[in-house]
Write a protein that holds these residues in place. Sequence first.
Motif, PDB file in Angstrom:
ATOM      1  N   VAL A  76      -0.403  -5.637  -0.875  1.00 27.39           N
ATOM      2  CA  VAL A  76      -0.701  -4.876  -2.086  1.00 27.39           C
ATOM      3  C   VAL A  76      -2.024  -4.139  -1.901  1.00 27.39           C
ATOM      4  N   ILE A  77      -1.975  -2.813  -1.880  1.00 28.57           N
ATOM      5  CA  ILE A  77      -3.170  -1.991  -1.720  1.00 28.57           C
ATOM      6  C   ILE A  77      -3.799  -1.789  -3.092  1.00 28.57           C
ATOM      7  N   ASP A  80      -8.175   3.116  -3.502  1.00 31.20           N
ATOM      8  CA  ASP A  80      -7.858   4.429  -2.957  1.00 31.20           C
ATOM      9  C   ASP A  80      -8.661   4.659  -1.678  1.00 31.20           C
ATOM     10  N   GLY A  81      -8.349   5.769  -0.999  1.00 26.78           N
ATOM     11  CA  GLY A  81      -9.083   6.120   0.200  1.00 26.78           C
ATOM     12  C   GLY A  81      -8.265   5.875   1.462  1.00 26.78           C
ATOM     13  N   GLU A  82      -8.874   6.123   2.616  1.00 24.49           N
ATOM     14  CA  GLU A  82      -8.201   5.953   3.900  1.00 24.49           C
ATOM     15  C   GLU A  82      -8.438   4.542   4.428  1.00 24.49           C
ATOM     16  N   SER A 100       1.529   0.328  -2.545  1.00 25.86           N
ATOM     17  CA  SER A 100       0.265   1.042  -2.415  1.00 25.86           C
ATOM     18  C   SER A 100      -0.066   1.812  -3.679  1.00 25.86           C
ATOM     19  N   ARG A 101      -1.112   2.613  -3.577  1.00 29.80           N
ATOM     20  CA  ARG A 101      -1.579   3.474  -4.661  1.00 29.80           C
ATOM     21  C   ARG A 101      -1.464   4.921  -4.209  1.00 29.80           C
ATOM     22  N   LEU A 102      -1.291   5.823  -5.168  1.00 28.93           N
ATOM     23  CA  LEU A 102      -1.115   7.228  -4.833  1.00 28.93           C
ATOM     24  C   LEU A 102      -2.336   7.810  -4.140  1.00 28.93           C
ATOM     25  N   GLY A 103      -3.516   7.226  -4.376  1.00 28.34           N
ATOM     26  CA  GLY A 103      -4.736   7.741  -3.777  1.00 28.34           C
ATOM     27  C   GLY A 103      -5.105   7.096  -2.457  1.00 28.34           C
ATOM     28  N   LEU A 118      11.730  -3.397   5.404  1.00 34.86           N
ATOM     29  CA  LEU A 118      10.427  -2.955   4.911  1.00 34.86           C
ATOM     30  C   LEU A 118      10.638  -2.065   3.697  1.00 34.86           C
ATOM     31  N   THR A 119      10.011  -2.424   2.580  1.00 33.58           N
ATOM     32  CA  THR A 119      10.057  -1.613   1.369  1.00 33.58           C
ATOM     33  C   THR A 119       8.743  -0.862   1.229  1.00 33.58           C
ATOM     34  N   LEU A 120       8.832   0.440   1.004  1.00 33.69           N
ATOM     35  CA  LEU A 120       7.660   1.266   0.725  1.00 33.69           C
ATOM     36  C   LEU A 120       7.648   1.591  -0.760  1.00 33.69           C
ATOM     37  N   GLU A 121       6.536   1.301  -1.422  1.00 32.10           N
ATOM     38  CA  GLU A 121       6.393   1.618  -2.837  1.00 32.10           C
ATOM     39  C   GLU A 121       5.127   2.437  -3.034  1.00 32.10           C
ATOM     40  N   ASN A 122       5.302   3.732  -3.332  1.00 33.79           N
ATOM     41  CA  ASN A 122       4.173   4.652  -3.493  1.00 33.79           C
ATOM     42  C   ASN A 122       3.228   4.577  -2.299  1.00 33.79           C
TER      43      ASN A 122
END
Length: 249
Positions: A76-77, A80-82, A100-103, A118-122
Amino acid sequence: MRFDENTAQPLRFNKIAAVFYILLLCCALGAGPLRAGAQGGYVFPVTNANPGGGGSLQDAVAAANSLPAGSVYQIVIALDGELRAATPLEVDGKQGWLQSRLGAALEIRCDISNGGSLTLENAHLKADGTACEVIRVTGAHPDNMLRLAGGNSISGTPAAGPPAISLIGNAALTVDKTPGGSDADSTLLITGASGIGGSGELTVRGGAVEVRGSLAGIQTGLTVTGGKVTASGGTFDIAAVANLIIDGG
């Protein structure tokens, strides 16, 4: 012997308070992965952009990789950021959920094999700056899966090199939306020099997959039974190296 309930009440409340305090202390000290997240299994929160150590993306990836086959986990991210993980996320026979988060932009490679899901969520994934794919799939296991929730993107290398998603050898990969989701809110945008490539078989059962390759779009065996697939490339849009079956979508 008589038992005085009035005397026992404070003792019982003191025990409850002590247990609650210990739980709070463990959380404050970072007592490792949490259990029983929204999707079940382990939860690894990412709370800082450090290259390693507790709360980093690298630490979460290492912890997920250490789990045995058959495990279920979420990364769980929470910022934001790289963020960067130097170690590939090995989804080998496990069920991983990257929330993750949009940012946030995640510089990471994910390896799917042995029926891993693997599930990708945002989630917004990007190549790590080397000549390397973002998602690598190996093995013809029919349960190799990439699931989509929300809006996701994968940015491959901008110059000629491996595709953003690479199906190695006879690899098989199925792309689908998460259970209960719709094609409209389960999307994946793939950009870079080459979108999806390899000599394996790609199956799209649900979700909306859009590939914008500056050189090539999709170059694999392709079966579409649901969802939506669009592809464009400077040299070609879709070049099926094996099967090309459109049976829905």
